[in-house]
Write a protein that holds these residues in place. Structure first.
Motif, PDB file in Angstrom:
ATOM      1  N   UNK A 103       0.669  -1.575  -0.415  1.00  0.00           N
ATOM      2  CA  UNK A 103       0.122   0.378  -0.370  1.00  0.00           C
ATOM      3  C   UNK A 103       1.019   1.500   0.182  1.00  0.00           C
ATOM      4  N   UNK A 104       1.737   0.620   0.547  1.00  0.00           N
ATOM      5  CA  UNK A 104       3.191   2.166   0.615  1.00  0.00           C
ATOM      6  C   UNK A 104       3.546   2.965  -0.128  1.00  0.00           C
ATOM      7  N   UNK A 105       4.186   1.291  -1.384  1.00  0.00           N
ATOM      8  CA  UNK A 105       4.614   1.968  -2.777  1.00  0.00           C
ATOM      9  C   UNK A 105       3.578   2.385  -3.545  1.00  0.00           C
ATOM     10  N   UNK A 106       2.482   1.192  -3.462  1.00  0.00           N
ATOM     11  CA  UNK A 106       1.660   1.351  -5.022  1.00  0.00           C
ATOM     12  C   UNK A 106       0.732   2.595  -5.048  1.00  0.00           C
ATOM     13  N   UNK A 107       0.172   2.967  -3.247  1.00  0.00           N
ATOM     14  CA  UNK A 107      -0.152   4.799  -2.930  1.00  0.00           C
ATOM     15  C   UNK A 107       0.769   6.280  -3.274  1.00  0.00           C
ATOM     16  N   UNK A 108       1.772   5.420  -3.252  1.00  0.00           N
ATOM     17  CA  UNK A 108       2.933   6.502  -3.722  1.00  0.00           C
ATOM     18  C   UNK A 108       3.478   6.651  -2.046  1.00  0.00           C
ATOM     19  N   UNK A 109       2.973   6.173  -1.329  1.00  0.00           N
ATOM     20  CA  UNK A 109       2.873   6.868   0.245  1.00  0.00           C
ATOM     21  C   UNK A 109       4.497   7.443  -0.022  1.00  0.00           C
ATOM     22  N   UNK A 110       5.474   5.712  -0.190  1.00  0.00           N
ATOM     23  CA  UNK A 110       6.791   6.584   0.057  1.00  0.00           C
ATOM     24  C   UNK A 110       7.072   7.654  -1.073  1.00  0.00           C
ATOM     25  N   UNK A 111       9.108   7.770  -0.552  1.00  0.00           N
ATOM     26  CA  UNK A 111       8.967   9.551  -1.942  1.00  0.00           C
ATOM     27  C   UNK A 111      10.122   8.702  -3.294  1.00  0.00           C
ATOM     28  N   UNK A 112      10.516   7.538  -2.821  1.00  0.00           N
ATOM     29  CA  UNK A 112      11.079   7.363  -4.210  1.00  0.00           C
ATOM     30  C   UNK A 112      11.633   5.313  -3.787  1.00  0.00           C
ATOM     31  N   UNK A 113      11.913   5.280  -5.304  1.00  0.00           N
ATOM     32  CA  UNK A 113      13.085   3.524  -4.606  1.00  0.00           C
ATOM     33  C   UNK A 113      13.632   3.631  -5.820  1.00  0.00           C
ATOM     34  N   UNK A 114      14.996   3.199  -5.697  1.00  0.00           N
ATOM     35  CA  UNK A 114      15.734   2.648  -6.515  1.00  0.00           C
ATOM     36  C   UNK A 114      15.638   0.763  -6.779  1.00  0.00           C
ATOM     37  N   UNK A 115      15.353   0.660  -8.192  1.00  0.00           N
ATOM     38  CA  UNK A 115      15.022  -1.146  -8.829  1.00  0.00           C
ATOM     39  C   UNK A 115      16.038  -1.331  -9.738  1.00  0.00           C
ATOM     40  N   UNK A 116      16.745  -2.812  -9.589  1.00  0.00           N
ATOM     41  CA  UNK A 116      17.582  -2.703 -11.200  1.00  0.00           C
ATOM     42  C   UNK A 116      16.872  -3.040 -12.310  1.00  0.00           C
ATOM     43  N   UNK A 117      17.285  -3.717 -13.975  1.00  0.00           N
ATOM     44  CA  UNK A 117      16.804  -3.841 -14.876  1.00  0.00           C
ATOM     45  C   UNK A 117      17.838  -3.932 -15.254  1.00  0.00           C
ATOM     46  N   UNK A 118      17.709  -5.061 -15.810  1.00  0.00           N
ATOM     47  CA  UNK A 118      17.880  -6.131 -17.131  1.00  0.00           C
ATOM     48  C   UNK A 118      18.664  -5.127 -18.341  1.00  0.00           C
ATOM     49  N   UNK A 119      16.879  -4.941 -18.994  1.00  0.00           N
ATOM     50  CA  UNK A 119      17.823  -3.807 -20.368  1.00  0.00           C
ATOM     51  C   UNK A 119      16.592  -2.719 -19.935  1.00  0.00           C
TER      52      UNK A 119
END
Length: 531
Positions: free
Chosen positions: A361-377
């Motif tokens: 809920x914190x993530x999908x609702x944008x309650x957090x301020x930022x995220x760092x995620x990985x990537x393959x391409x």
């Protein structure tokens, strides 16, 4: 109790809340009697780790070439099991992959008597029914046992995720009393244990919950506020040998992981890690988080994904800013030092732990301020492939929901893949041998995050690598920074399948990133809070 062709839900965020003993006993029963067979298995993440839990069983199945035990799978993550990935690619059964957040919500929704999860997560990605509809192989594309429906509400597109309701739940707790009340006091997180139990007991067909625990307690001895799952939801309790009930993949028990102790942090305990190209990426992400902290003038809430993003936690602790840049993990932990690798999901000294659906809920609702995620391409349109290649099917994990919800996204990863040798000396990067696999491609193999959605939602999205930083803009991705010592033509443009947008000469990345000393961010962060 479990019959052939059953749908079985198994809890587990890696080894956290994974009922390893029940999984072992279930498979041994099959080997002994030939039953139960043809099971459709659903998990909130993946119940195991390399060589443990479901991965160990998958290895045995693959070695035996026995296609009768598993009839289908729905997991957010397949990355710890090469054998399971091989079975998926070789079409042994139909296989599907949902985001962790969607999976956790689905257990809650089905437990509430609703048909599935209604969300915008997955639009224009591989989850969209106009593309793959979360199917991982051809058998799944044909069977569509798990469905994603495109729905229009008030001229807005949504996806409805549906799947077969499980009849059996295999879950895990620490202690059960004589009524079956469950507490999770020694576990690293709550996971989705309660929600799975609710799903099994929901109408129209109430199923059976079997729980693995370490110990039995006298009825009435558990504090009611410590009971995570009420006893009337539980049908059978199995006491597990300790060796099948580890807190995480690499350790049996640590009170600092279960939240019983929050360790003091002092300079003597801070170990400065070696400066290499992976740390450079983590440092650059942390600088971006610091800028966000300065703009906010308060603590910020951040999610860290698997891989290089998880190492941002090490740099945050090294710079002593982990109390101002609050790090959260999909498993439900807040603060402390998140672990990575097969221990991802556990944190040393978190100050709060919530359930997985509450965390998302914190993530999908944008309650957090930022995220760092990985990537393959990454492709020219800003589409990101995070979880599937022809030879690898790690699965989406928490990526899709976090990418949709987080207001700011800092994708972090190495510029190329494959065998490479990169040195950091005298404030510069030297690429002695580059990876042979290009990651910035004309078109990604599969879309995990849609560049169209990033533009439409007006997100600040950066792609941070050891040699360059790009920003998602309306018409593609723009080169913003390069590292000192890097040749633009040879080391960047020559290693991309497309030319990024270059509106001006790129800036040079902050020199502090390439110095072996600490960057000195604590003072800047404290000053920002004081203002």
């Amino acid at each position: 109790m479990i019959s052939d062709y059953s749908v079985v839900a198994i809890s587990g965020f890696n080894m956290i809340t994974a009922p390893e003993y029940l999984i072992e006993r279930l498979y041994k029963l099959y080997l002994k009697t030939g039953h139960p067979r043809k099971l459709f298995i659903i998990s909130d993440t993946f119940p195991g780790a390399p060589g443990r839990g479901l991965d160990r069983i998958a290895k045995l199945i693959y070695e035996r070439k026995d296609e009768d035990f598993i009839d289908g799978t729905l997991f957010p993550f397949y990355g710890w099991s090469e054998s399971l990935q091989k079975m998926v690619r070789e079409e042994w059964f139909d296989a599907y992959a949902w985001s962790i957040g969607i999976m956790a919500y689905w257990f809650r929704e089905v437990g509430s008597g609703r048909p599935g999860v209604l969300t915008k997560v997955g639009l224009y990605t591989t989850a969209d029914p106009r593309l793959d509809g979360t199917a991982l192989n051809e058998k799944a594309m044909k069977m569509r046992r798990v469905k994603v429906h495109l729905i229009n509400i008030d001229s807005q597109e949504y996806l409805l995720y549906t799947a077969p309701k499980p009849q059996f739940g295999l879950i895990r707790a620490t202690t059960a009393d004589e009524m079956g009340n469950l507490s999770l006091e020694d576990e690293a997180a709550y996971g989705t244990v309660l929600n799975i139990a609710q799903t099994i007991k929901a109408m129209p067909n109430k199923g059976i919950n079997i729980v693995q625990v370490l110990r039995i307690a006298r009825y009435g001895s558990l504090n009611p506020k410590d009971v995570e799952v009420p006893g009337p939801l539980i049908d059978y309790v199995v006491v597990s040998p300790r060796e099948y009930h580890w807190q995480s993949s690499s350790f049996d028990y640590d009170p600092m992981v279960s939240g019983k102790i929050i360790p003091p942090l002092s300079r003597e305990h801070i170990i400065q890690s070696e400066l290499n190209h992976r740390k450079i990426i983590a440092r650059r992400v942390l600088l971006e988080l610091l800028e966000l902290l300065k703009k906010s003038g308060r603590q910020i809430i951040v999610n860290l994904g698997v891989g290089i993003p998880a190492t941002v936690a090490d740099v945050a602790v090294e710079e002593e800013v982990q109390d101002l840049i609050v790090l959260t993990v999909e498993s439900g932990t807040w603060g402390g030092k998140p672990l990575y690798g097969a221990d991802f999901g556990a944190s040393i000294g978190p100050f709060a732990i919530v359930s997985v659906p509450d965390q998302f809920t914190m993530y999908e609702g944008g309650i957090i301020d930022a995220a760092s995620l990985g990537f393959m391409q990454v492709d020219r349109y800003g589409n990101v492939n995070s979880f599937i290649m022809p030879s690898r099917i790690p699965g989406p994990g928490g990526f899709p929901a976090i990418a949709v919800g987080s207001p700011q996204i800092f994708f972090a990863g190495e510029f190329t893949a494959g065998d490479k040798k990169i040195e950091v000396n005298n404030g510069k990067i030297s690429i002695l041998k580059d990876g042979e696999i290009i990651k910035f491609v004309n078109q990604v193999y599969k879309i995990g995050c849609s560049g169209k959605i990033l533009t439409k939602s007006n997100k600040n999205a950066l792609f941070v690598t050891e040699r360059a930083v790009f920003q998602k803009v309306e018409d593609g991705i723009e080169l913003k920074e390069i590292a000192p010592g890097i040749d633009l033509e040879k080391d960047i443009l020559g290693k991309m399948e497309f030319k990024p947008i270059i509106r001006k000469e790129p800036d040079i990345m902050d020199p502090r990133i390439f110095n072996s000393k600490r960057m000195g961010l604590k003072e800047e962060a404290l000053e920002a809070i004081k203002r």
